[in-house]
Design a protein around this motif. Structure first.
Motif, PDB file in Angstrom:
ATOM      1  N   LEU A  87       1.005  -1.017  -0.166  1.00 47.93           N
ATOM      2  CA  LEU A  87      -0.034  -0.194  -0.207  1.00 47.93           C
ATOM      3  C   LEU A  87       1.078   1.183  -0.371  1.00 47.93           C
ATOM      4  N   GLY A  88       1.921   1.581   0.687  1.00 50.49           N
ATOM      5  CA  GLY A  88       2.991   2.529   0.520  1.00 50.49           C
ATOM      6  C   GLY A  88       3.253   2.809   1.515  1.00 50.49           C
ATOM      7  N   GLU A  89       4.448   3.527   1.993  1.00 52.61           N
ATOM      8  CA  GLU A  89       5.271   3.426   3.047  1.00 52.61           C
ATOM      9  C   GLU A  89       4.520   4.183   4.576  1.00 52.61           C
ATOM     10  N   LEU A  90       3.715   4.783   3.839  1.00 52.07           N
ATOM     11  CA  LEU A  90       2.795   5.625   5.113  1.00 52.07           C
ATOM     12  C   LEU A  90       1.741   4.356   5.828  1.00 52.07           C
ATOM     13  N   TRP A  91       1.830   3.357   4.504  1.00 49.71           N
ATOM     14  CA  TRP A  91       0.561   2.274   5.488  1.00 49.71           C
ATOM     15  C   TRP A  91       1.218   1.565   6.544  1.00 49.71           C
ATOM     16  N   GLY A  92       2.381   1.189   6.133  1.00 48.91           N
ATOM     17  CA  GLY A  92       3.896   0.238   6.816  1.00 48.91           C
ATOM     18  C   GLY A  92       3.682   1.249   8.092  1.00 48.91           C
ATOM     19  N   HIS A  93       3.844   2.154   7.931  1.00 51.47           N
ATOM     20  CA  HIS A  93       4.334   3.350   8.825  1.00 51.47           C
ATOM     21  C   HIS A  93       2.509   3.414   9.958  1.00 51.47           C
ATOM     22  N   LEU A  94       2.124   3.430   9.680  1.00 52.95           N
ATOM     23  CA  LEU A  94       0.301   3.245  10.489  1.00 52.95           C
ATOM     24  C   LEU A  94       0.314   2.220  10.895  1.00 52.95           C
ATOM     25  N   ALA A  95       0.524   0.499  10.612  1.00 54.14           N
ATOM     26  CA  ALA A  95       0.175  -0.424  10.995  1.00 54.14           C
ATOM     27  C   ALA A  95       1.095  -0.937  11.872  1.00 54.14           C
ATOM     28  N   GLY A  96       2.262   0.019  12.078  1.00 56.63           N
ATOM     29  CA  GLY A  96       3.224  -0.533  12.805  1.00 56.63           C
ATOM     30  C   GLY A  96       3.043   0.098  14.453  1.00 56.63           C
ATOM     31  N   TRP A  97       2.650   1.362  14.076  1.00 56.19           N
ATOM     32  CA  TRP A  97       2.550   2.218  14.952  1.00 56.19           C
ATOM     33  C   TRP A  97       0.491   2.521  15.849  1.00 56.19           C
ATOM     34  N   ALA A  98      -0.003   1.983  15.502  1.00 54.65           N
ATOM     35  CA  ALA A  98      -0.857   1.015  15.841  1.00 54.65           C
ATOM     36  C   ALA A  98      -0.674  -0.274  16.312  1.00 54.65           C
ATOM     37  N   PHE A  99       0.416  -1.505  15.198  1.00 58.94           N
ATOM     38  CA  PHE A  99       0.677  -1.226  16.587  1.00 58.94           C
ATOM     39  C   PHE A  99       1.069  -1.753  17.977  1.00 58.94           C
ATOM     40  N   VAL A 100       1.318  -0.902  18.012  1.00 58.60           N
ATOM     41  CA  VAL A 100       2.599  -0.559  19.296  1.00 58.60           C
ATOM     42  C   VAL A 100       1.698   0.348  19.892  1.00 58.60           C
ATOM     43  N   THR A 298       9.386  -1.529  18.964  1.00 59.72           N
ATOM     44  CA  THR A 298       9.394  -0.014  19.186  1.00 59.72           C
ATOM     45  C   THR A 298      11.163   0.201  18.328  1.00 59.72           C
ATOM     46  N   GLN A 299      12.308  -1.053  18.527  1.00 58.25           N
ATOM     47  CA  GLN A 299      13.198  -1.208  18.137  1.00 58.25           C
ATOM     48  C   GLN A 299      13.045  -0.674  17.103  1.00 58.25           C
ATOM     49  N   ALA A 300      12.788  -1.805  15.837  1.00 52.75           N
ATOM     50  CA  ALA A 300      12.844  -1.918  14.584  1.00 52.75           C
ATOM     51  C   ALA A 300      12.114  -0.489  13.739  1.00 52.75           C
ATOM     52  N   MET A 301      11.336   0.037  14.186  1.00 55.71           N
ATOM     53  CA  MET A 301      11.017   1.289  13.888  1.00 55.71           C
ATOM     54  C   MET A 301      11.462   2.550  13.622  1.00 55.71           C
ATOM     55  N   ALA A 302      12.343   1.827  15.447  1.00 51.36           N
ATOM     56  CA  ALA A 302      13.150   3.592  15.672  1.00 51.36           C
ATOM     57  C   ALA A 302      14.516   2.731  14.586  1.00 51.36           C
ATOM     58  N   ALA A 303      15.143   2.187  14.480  1.00 48.98           N
ATOM     59  CA  ALA A 303      16.118   1.066  13.317  1.00 48.98           C
ATOM     60  C   ALA A 303      15.626   2.191  11.642  1.00 48.98           C
ATOM     61  N   ASP A 304      14.764   2.504  12.327  1.00 54.08           N
ATOM     62  CA  ASP A 304      13.955   2.614  10.400  1.00 54.08           C
ATOM     63  C   ASP A 304      13.539   4.377  10.004  1.00 54.08           C
ATOM     64  N   ARG A 305      14.058   4.862  11.525  1.00 55.41           N
ATOM     65  CA  ARG A 305      13.609   6.091  11.902  1.00 55.41           C
ATOM     66  C   ARG A 305      11.867   6.736  11.667  1.00 55.41           C
ATOM     67  N   HIS A 306      11.165   5.938  11.904  1.00 51.80           N
ATOM     68  CA  HIS A 306       9.607   5.506  12.085  1.00 51.80           C
ATOM     69  C   HIS A 306       9.651   6.628  13.088  1.00 51.80           C
TER      70      HIS A 306
END
Length: 422
Positions: A87-100, A298-306
Motif C-alpha cells: 500500500l505504500g510506506e505511510l500505511w506500513g508506518h501506520l500499521a506499526g504505529w497502531a500495533f505499538v 519499537t526498536q525496529a521502527m526506531a532503526a527505520d527512523r519511524h
C-alpha cells in the motif's frame, strides 16, 4: 509483530498441525477471557454470545489474510511489512504505529487484569509493580519458552473448565439470562461488544506468521488457523454463557473480576483463589510476551527512523533493545496509573483493529498467482475491522483516532524534513 534486521538462519520446519494449533491457542487464551466479558456485557447485554461470534468471524478473516501475506512476504514484520510493500510506506508506518500503541494499551490491560484478581482494592500499585518486574526480566533477556507456553495454556484451560463445570453444576445458572427476547442493544451495542471481545482473540496472528517453522505450511497453516480459532471460540462461548447465566447482564457488566464473581455466585467461593491464580498466570504470561514484542517493534521502527533513533539501541551485554524496553515499560506504568481496565481494553482493541484493517487492505492487493484468499475474506475482514473499531465506546474511538493522527503527523514530518539531504 516483531521485526529484525540482518541475516537470519532459516528455521527448521519441525512443527505439525497439532503444534501450530497449540501455539496459536496458547497465544489467544490469556488474560482477555478473564476481563473482557464485563465491558462486552455492558455493551451487548444478553446478546453477548452473538457479539462473540461476530468477533470470531472477523478474527478468522484477519488471520487468513495475514497467513496469505506472510507466505508472499516471509520476512519478519507482519503488517508493518505488508502495508509498506502493498500500500505504500505511510500505511506500513501506520500499521506499526497502531500495533505499538494498541499493544502498549494491552500491556496495561494485562497488568490491571492480574491485579484485579490477585489483590482487589489495590489494583494500581500491584499492576505497576508487575510491569516494573517483568520489564526488568525482559531487560536481562528472559524469554518464555515453548514448554512454558504449553504449561500456562494447560493451567488456564483447567481453570476455565473448572469455572464452566462449577457454574453448570450449581443449579444457580438461569438460562433465561441468555434469552434474546430482552432489550436489543442496537447495532452499536452489538458491534461495540464484538470489538471489545476481539481483544480476547489477540494472538491468533502467531499462527499466520509461522510459515518457516511448520511442515507443509500451505496446508498446515490454514488448517491450524481454523482449528485453533474454532476451538477458542467454542471455549469462549462456554465461559461467556456460564458467567452470563449465573450473574445476569447487569451484574456481569459491573464486575471487575467476572470469573471470580461467577464461581462465588454459583456457590463455589473456594474456587476464587484458583481462578485468581489462573488469571495471574494468564495475565503475567501475556504481559511478559507483550512487553517483549512491543519493545522489539519499537526498536525496529526506531532503526527505520519511524521513531526516535535513540530507541534503536541494543544493550552490549544482554543483547536486548534496552532503551525501547524501558520506554515501553514507562508508558505502560503511566497508563496503569491513569486509565481503568475497560478504557485500556477499548483503546487496545481500536489500535489492533486498525492494524488488521491495513492487513486486509494489503491482502486485496495480492494477485491470483500469489495465492490470494477468496475475495470475500479480506473484504469481510476489512469491513468488519472498520465497523467494530468505530462501534467501540466513543472515548476509545476519539483517543484512537487522535493517536493515529499523531502517528501520521510524525510520518509527514519525517518525510518532509527527516530524509538525508534535506
Amino acid at each position: 509483530m516483531t521485526t529484525s534486521s540482518g541475516s537470519q538462519a532459516s528455521p527448521a520446519r519441525v512443527l505439525g498441525t497439532a503444534d501450530a494449533v497449540a501455539i496459536g491457542a496458547g497465544a489467544m487464551i490469556g488474560a482477555g477471557v478473564f476481563a473482557v466479558f464485563a465491558p462486552a456485557a455492558a455493551q451487548a447485554g444478553a446478546w453477548l454470545p452473538l457479539a462473540l461470534l461476530v468477533a470470531g468471524v472477523v478474527a478468522y478473516c484477519n488471520a487468513t489474510s495475514s497467513a496469505r501475506l506472510a507466505a508472499v512476504h516471509p520476512e519478519s514484520g507482519g503488517t508493518y511489512v505488508y502495508g509498506r510493500e502493498r500500500l505504500g510506506e505511510l500505511w506500513g508506518h501506520l500499521a506499526g504505529w497502531a500495533f505499538v500503541v494498541g499493544k502498549t494499551a494491552s500491556c496495561a490491560a494485562m497488568a490491571l487484569t492480574f491485579a484485579a484478581y490477585a489483590l482487589p482494592g489495590a489494583e494500581r500499585p500491584l499492576a505497576v509493580a508487575a510491569v516494573v518486574a517483568l520489564t526488568a526480566l525482559n531487560y536481562r533477556g528472559v524469554r518464555k519458552s515453548a514448554v512454558l507456553t504449553r504449561v500456562l495454556l494447560a493451567a488456564v484451560l483447567a481453570v476455565l473448565a473448572a469455572v464452566v463445570v462449577a457454574v453448570a453444576g450449581s443449579g444457580r445458572a438461569d438460562p433465561a439470562e441468555l434469552s434474546l427476547a430482552g432489550d436489543w442493544p442496537g447495532f452499536f451495542g452489538l458491534f461495540g461488544a464484538a470489538g471489545m471481545l476481539f481483544f480476547a482473540f489477540a494472538g491468533y496472528a502467531r499462527i499466520a506468521t509461522m510459515g518457516g517453522e511448520v511442515r507443509d505450511p500451505a496446508t498446515t497453516i490454514p488448517r491450524a488457523i481454523a482449528i485453533a480459532l474454532g476451538g477458542v471460540l467454542v471455549l469462549y462461548l462456554a465461559v461467556g454463557a456460564a458467567v452470563l447465566a449465573v450473574l445476569g447482564p447487569d451484574a456481569l457488566a459491573a464486575s471487575s473480576a467476572p470469573l471470580a464473581d461467577a464461581v462465588t455466585a454459583a456457590g463455589w467461593p473456594s474456587l476464587v483463589p484458583v481462578v485468581a491464580a489462573g488469571a495471574a498466570l494468564a495475565s503475567l504470561g501475556a504481559l511478559l510476551s507483550l512487553v517483549l514484542g512491543v519493545s522489539r517493534t519499537t526498536q525496529a521502527m526506531a532503526a527505520d527512523r519511524h521513531l526516535p533513533r535513540y530507541l534503536a539501541g541494543i544493550h552490549p551485554r544482554f543483547g536486548v533493545p534496552h532503551r525501547a524496553e524501558v520506554a515501553v515499560g514507562a508508558v505502560v506504568v503511566l497508563l496503569v496509573a491513569t486509565v481503568d481496565l475497560r478504557d485500556a481494553i477499548g483503546f487496545s482493541a481500536f489500535g489492533v483493529l486498525v492494524y488488521y484493517m491495513i492487513a486486509n487492505a494489503s491482502a486485496l492487493r495480492l494477485g491470483p498467482e500469489e495465492n490470494r484468499p477468496p475475495l470475500l475474506v479480506p473484504v469481510l475482514g476489512l469491513a468488519g475491522c472498520v465497523v467494530l473499531a468505530f462501534s467501540l465506546p466513543l472515548p476509545s474511538v476519539v483517543a484512537g483516532v487522535a493517536v493515529l493522527a499523531a502517528g501520521a503527523g510524525l510520518w509527514l514530518l519525517r518525510a518532509r524534513w527527516g530524509r538525508p539531504g534535506r
